[in-house]
Design a protein around this motif. Structure first.
Motif, mmCIF file in Angstrom:
data_model
loop_
_atom_site.group_PDB
_atom_site.id
_atom_site.type_symbol
_atom_site.label_atom_id
_atom_site.label_comp_id
_atom_site.label_asym_id
_atom_site.label_seq_id
_atom_site.Cartn_x
_atom_site.Cartn_y
_atom_site.Cartn_z
ATOM 1 N N PRO B 8 0.834 -1.200 0.000
ATOM 2 C CA PRO B 8 0.000 0.000 0.000
ATOM 3 C C PRO B 8 0.871 1.254 0.000
ATOM 4 O O PRO B 8 2.092 1.156 0.062
ATOM 5 C CB PRO B 8 -0.757 -0.144 1.324
ATOM 6 N N THR B 9 0.246 2.412 -0.050
ATOM 7 C CA THR B 9 1.027 3.656 -0.013
ATOM 8 C C THR B 9 1.398 4.003 1.424
ATOM 9 O O THR B 9 2.486 4.532 1.668
ATOM 10 C CB THR B 9 0.246 4.823 -0.627
ATOM 11 N N HIS B 10 0.506 3.737 2.351
ATOM 12 C CA HIS B 10 0.736 4.002 3.767
ATOM 13 C C HIS B 10 0.233 2.825 4.587
ATOM 14 O O HIS B 10 -0.711 2.143 4.174
ATOM 15 C CB HIS B 10 -0.025 5.263 4.233
ATOM 16 N N LEU B 11 0.873 2.650 5.731
ATOM 17 C CA LEU B 11 0.506 1.532 6.594
ATOM 18 C C LEU B 11 0.862 1.873 8.034
ATOM 19 O O LEU B 11 1.943 2.418 8.289
ATOM 20 C CB LEU B 11 1.325 0.318 6.149
ATOM 21 N N ILE B 12 -0.028 1.527 8.955
ATOM 22 C CA ILE B 12 0.275 1.691 10.383
ATOM 23 C C ILE B 12 0.165 0.326 11.045
ATOM 24 O O ILE B 12 -0.843 -0.363 10.886
ATOM 25 C CB ILE B 12 -0.693 2.693 11.056
ATOM 26 N N LYS B 13 1.206 -0.053 11.765
ATOM 27 C CA LYS B 13 1.237 -1.339 12.462
ATOM 28 C C LYS B 13 1.696 -1.095 13.892
ATOM 29 O O LYS B 13 2.204 -0.022 14.234
ATOM 30 C CB LYS B 13 2.213 -2.294 11.768
ATOM 31 N N THR B 14 1.539 -2.120 14.727
ATOM 32 C CA THR B 14 2.064 -2.028 16.087
ATOM 33 C C THR B 14 3.245 -2.974 16.249
ATOM 34 O O THR B 14 3.412 -3.930 15.472
ATOM 35 C CB THR B 14 0.974 -2.364 17.131
ATOM 36 N N ARG B 15 4.033 -2.687 17.257
ATOM 37 C CA ARG B 15 5.231 -3.492 17.534
ATOM 38 C C ARG B 15 4.868 -4.962 17.628
ATOM 39 O O ARG B 15 3.869 -5.338 18.235
ATOM 40 C CB ARG B 15 5.849 -3.062 18.861
ATOM 41 N N GLY B 16 5.713 -5.818 17.049
ATOM 42 C CA GLY B 16 5.500 -7.256 17.109
ATOM 43 C C GLY B 16 4.683 -7.818 15.956
ATOM 44 O O GLY B 16 4.732 -9.025 15.705
ATOM 45 N N GLN B 17 3.965 -6.948 15.245
ATOM 46 C CA GLN B 17 3.185 -7.430 14.110
ATOM 47 C C GLN B 17 4.077 -7.727 12.921
ATOM 48 O O GLN B 17 5.286 -7.453 12.915
ATOM 49 C CB GLN B 17 2.131 -6.382 13.727
ATOM 50 N N GLN B 18 3.442 -8.280 11.891
ATOM 51 C CA GLN B 18 4.135 -8.605 10.657
ATOM 52 C C GLN B 18 3.521 -7.775 9.520
ATOM 53 O O GLN B 18 2.345 -7.409 9.574
ATOM 54 C CB GLN B 18 3.969 -10.107 10.379
ATOM 55 N N VAL B 19 4.325 -7.472 8.512
ATOM 56 C CA VAL B 19 3.817 -6.664 7.400
ATOM 57 C C VAL B 19 4.353 -7.204 6.077
ATOM 58 O O VAL B 19 5.464 -7.769 6.022
ATOM 59 C CB VAL B 19 4.228 -5.181 7.581
ATOM 60 N N THR B 20 3.534 -7.081 5.046
ATOM 61 C CA THR B 20 3.946 -7.455 3.685
ATOM 62 C C THR B 20 3.751 -6.268 2.764
ATOM 63 O O THR B 20 2.657 -5.701 2.703
ATOM 64 C CB THR B 20 3.123 -8.641 3.155
ATOM 65 N N LEU B 21 4.811 -5.882 2.085
ATOM 66 C CA LEU B 21 4.762 -4.786 1.123
ATOM 67 C C LEU B 21 4.955 -5.374 -0.272
ATOM 68 O O LEU B 21 5.699 -6.342 -0.449
ATOM 69 C CB LEU B 21 5.874 -3.765 1.421
ATOM 70 N N ARG B 22 4.303 -4.747 -1.253
ATOM 71 C CA ARG B 22 4.314 -5.300 -2.607
ATOM 72 C C ARG B 22 4.848 -4.317 -3.632
ATOM 73 O O ARG B 22 4.702 -3.107 -3.483
ATOM 74 C CB ARG B 22 2.914 -5.747 -2.989
ATOM 75 N N CYS B 23 5.442 -4.887 -4.682
ATOM 76 C CA CYS B 23 6.058 -4.068 -5.721
ATOM 77 C C CYS B 23 5.854 -4.745 -7.072
ATOM 78 O O CYS B 23 6.104 -5.942 -7.214
ATOM 79 C CB CYS B 23 7.554 -3.929 -5.428
ATOM 80 N N SER B 24 5.411 -3.965 -8.033
ATOM 81 C CA SER B 24 5.338 -4.455 -9.421
ATOM 82 C C SER B 24 6.400 -3.738 -10.227
ATOM 83 O O SER B 24 6.444 -2.508 -10.246
ATOM 84 C CB SER B 24 3.957 -4.176 -10.020
ATOM 85 N N SER B 25 7.229 -4.533 -10.890
ATOM 86 C CA SER B 25 8.360 -3.937 -11.605
ATOM 87 C C SER B 25 7.918 -3.375 -12.948
ATOM 88 O O SER B 25 6.842 -3.675 -13.452
ATOM 89 C CB SER B 25 9.461 -4.978 -11.804
ATOM 90 N N GLN B 26 8.796 -2.569 -13.522
ATOM 91 C CA GLN B 26 8.548 -2.011 -14.843
ATOM 92 C C GLN B 26 8.564 -3.137 -15.872
ATOM 93 O O GLN B 26 9.324 -4.107 -15.726
ATOM 94 C CB GLN B 26 9.645 -1.001 -15.153
ATOM 95 N N SER B 27 7.744 -3.007 -16.883
ATOM 96 C CA SER B 27 7.678 -4.018 -17.933
ATOM 97 C C SER B 27 9.062 -4.264 -18.540
ATOM 98 O O SER B 27 9.794 -3.324 -18.864
ATOM 99 C CB SER B 27 6.719 -3.531 -19.029
ATOM 100 N N GLY B 28 9.433 -5.541 -18.652
ATOM 101 C CA GLY B 28 10.732 -5.890 -19.234
ATOM 102 C C GLY B 28 11.853 -5.991 -18.225
ATOM 103 O O GLY B 28 12.960 -6.413 -18.564
ATOM 104 N N HIS B 29 11.604 -5.612 -16.980
ATOM 105 C CA HIS B 29 12.626 -5.697 -15.934
ATOM 106 C C HIS B 29 12.496 -6.992 -15.161
ATOM 107 O O HIS B 29 11.391 -7.414 -14.831
ATOM 108 C CB HIS B 29 12.506 -4.515 -14.970
ATOM 109 N N ASN B 30 13.652 -7.621 -14.833
ATOM 110 C CA ASN B 30 13.621 -8.891 -14.124
ATOM 111 C C ASN B 30 14.283 -8.821 -12.750
ATOM 112 O O ASN B 30 14.457 -9.830 -12.076
ATOM 113 C CB ASN B 30 14.309 -9.986 -14.960
ATOM 114 N N THR B 31 14.664 -7.636 -12.335
ATOM 115 C CA THR B 31 15.384 -7.464 -11.064
ATOM 116 C C THR B 31 14.659 -6.443 -10.205
ATOM 117 O O THR B 31 14.267 -5.376 -10.703
ATOM 118 C CB THR B 31 16.819 -6.979 -11.333
ATOM 119 N N VAL B 32 14.483 -6.787 -8.939
ATOM 120 C CA VAL B 32 13.853 -5.859 -7.994
ATOM 121 C C VAL B 32 14.756 -5.703 -6.783
ATOM 122 O O VAL B 32 15.229 -6.689 -6.225
ATOM 123 C CB VAL B 32 12.467 -6.373 -7.542
#
Lengths: 108, 115
Positions: B8-32
Motif C-alpha cells: 500500500p502507499t501508507h501503513l500503520i502497524k504495532t510493535r510485534g506485528q508482521q507486514v507485507t509490502l508489494r512491488c510491481s516492476s517495470q515491464s521488461g525488468h527482471n530485477t527488484v
C-alpha cells in the motif's frame, strides 16, 4: 568511513545563485554514479548520471574525479523549484549506495 | 513516471506485528531491489531479487525477507516489527545488461509507521 558521504546542509541560496555539492565515495561504491533529487515525502528521482568526462544537462553539471574519489553537482541560475534534497549515489556490483542527501532551499 | 508501482502507499502497524509490502516492476525488468529510508537518511539497501532468487543482501536482520514471483513482481516481509522499522520502503526495478538497462527505477514507496 561511510561508503558514500555528503554534506547534509542545508544550503540556503537566493534565486539565481550558483550552488555546488560534493560527495566522496569508497571503492565499494565505485562502479557507476548518479545524482537523484528527492522532494519531501516522495521517492528519489534520477536527476542525472555522472560520466567520467563530466556531463551537463541544462543548468546542471556533474563531474567525477576518480583519483580523489569524489563527484560533484553544480546548479546554475537556481530556481525556487530546485528546492529539494539531492542524493549522491554510487553503485556496487548489484546495489545502489546512497549518501544521506544534501538539502537545498532556494530563497525568493 | 517509472512504471514501478508499490502497495500500500501508507501503513500503520504495532510493535510485534508482521507486514507485507508489494512491488510491481517495470515491464521488461527482471530485477527488484528493496531499500529502507529512515527520516533524514538516504535509502539503505535491504536486498535484491533477480529471476526469483535473492541476489544480494544488505545489513538487515533475517526478519526482513523477500520473494519474487515469475512475473518479477516482489514482496518484502518484515516480522516482529520494531519501532525503528518506521520508514519509507522503496522498491526499484532494473533489467539485464549494462548501462541504461541496469539503471534502477524507483516506485513511489510505502510509508510504514510502527507504533
Amino acid at each position: 568511513r561511510k561508503e558514500v558521504e555528503q554534506d547534509p546542509g542545508p544550503f540556503n541560496v537566493p534565486e539565481g545563485a550558483t550552488v555546488a555539492f560534493n560527495c566522496t565515495y569508497s571503492n565499494s561504491a565505485s562502479q557507476s554514479f548518479f545524482w537523484y533529487r528527492q522532494d519531501c515525502r516522495k521517492e528519489p528521482k534520477l536527476l542525472m548520471s555522472v560520466y567520467s568526462s563530466g556531463n551537463e544537462d541544462g543548468r546542471f553539471t556533474a563531474q567525477l574525479n576518480r583519483a580523489s574519489q569524489y563527484i560533484s553537482l553544480l546548479i546554475r541560475d537556481s530556481k525556487l523549484s530546485d528546492s529539494a534534497t539531492y542524493l549522491c549515489v554510487g553503485s556496487g556490483t548489484y546495489k545502489y549506495i546512497f549518501g544521506t542527501g544534501t538539502r537545498l532551499k532556494v530563497l525568493a | 513516471e517509472t512504471g514501478v508501482t508499490q502497495s500500500p502507499t501508507h501503513l500503520i502497524k504495532t510493535r510485534g506485528q508482521q507486514v507485507t509490502l508489494r512491488c510491481s516492476s517495470q515491464s521488461g525488468h527482471n530485477t527488484v531491489s528493496w531499500y529502507q529510508q529512515a527520516l533524514g537518511q538516504g535509502p539503505q539497501f535491504i536486498f535484491q531479487y533477480y529471476r526469483e532468487e535473492e541476489n544480494g543482501r544488505g545489513n538487515f536482520p533475517p526478519r526482513f525477507s523477500g520473494l519474487q514471483f515469475p512475473n518479477y513482481s516482489s514482496e518484502l516481509n518484515v516480522n516482529a516489527l520494531e519501532l525503528d522499522d518506521s520508514a519509507l520502503y522503496l522498491c526499484a526495478s532494473s533489467g539485464d545488461g549494462t548501462g541504461l538497462l541496469k539503471r534502477q527505477y524507483f516506485g513511489p514507496g510505502t510509508r510504514l509507521l510502527v507504533l
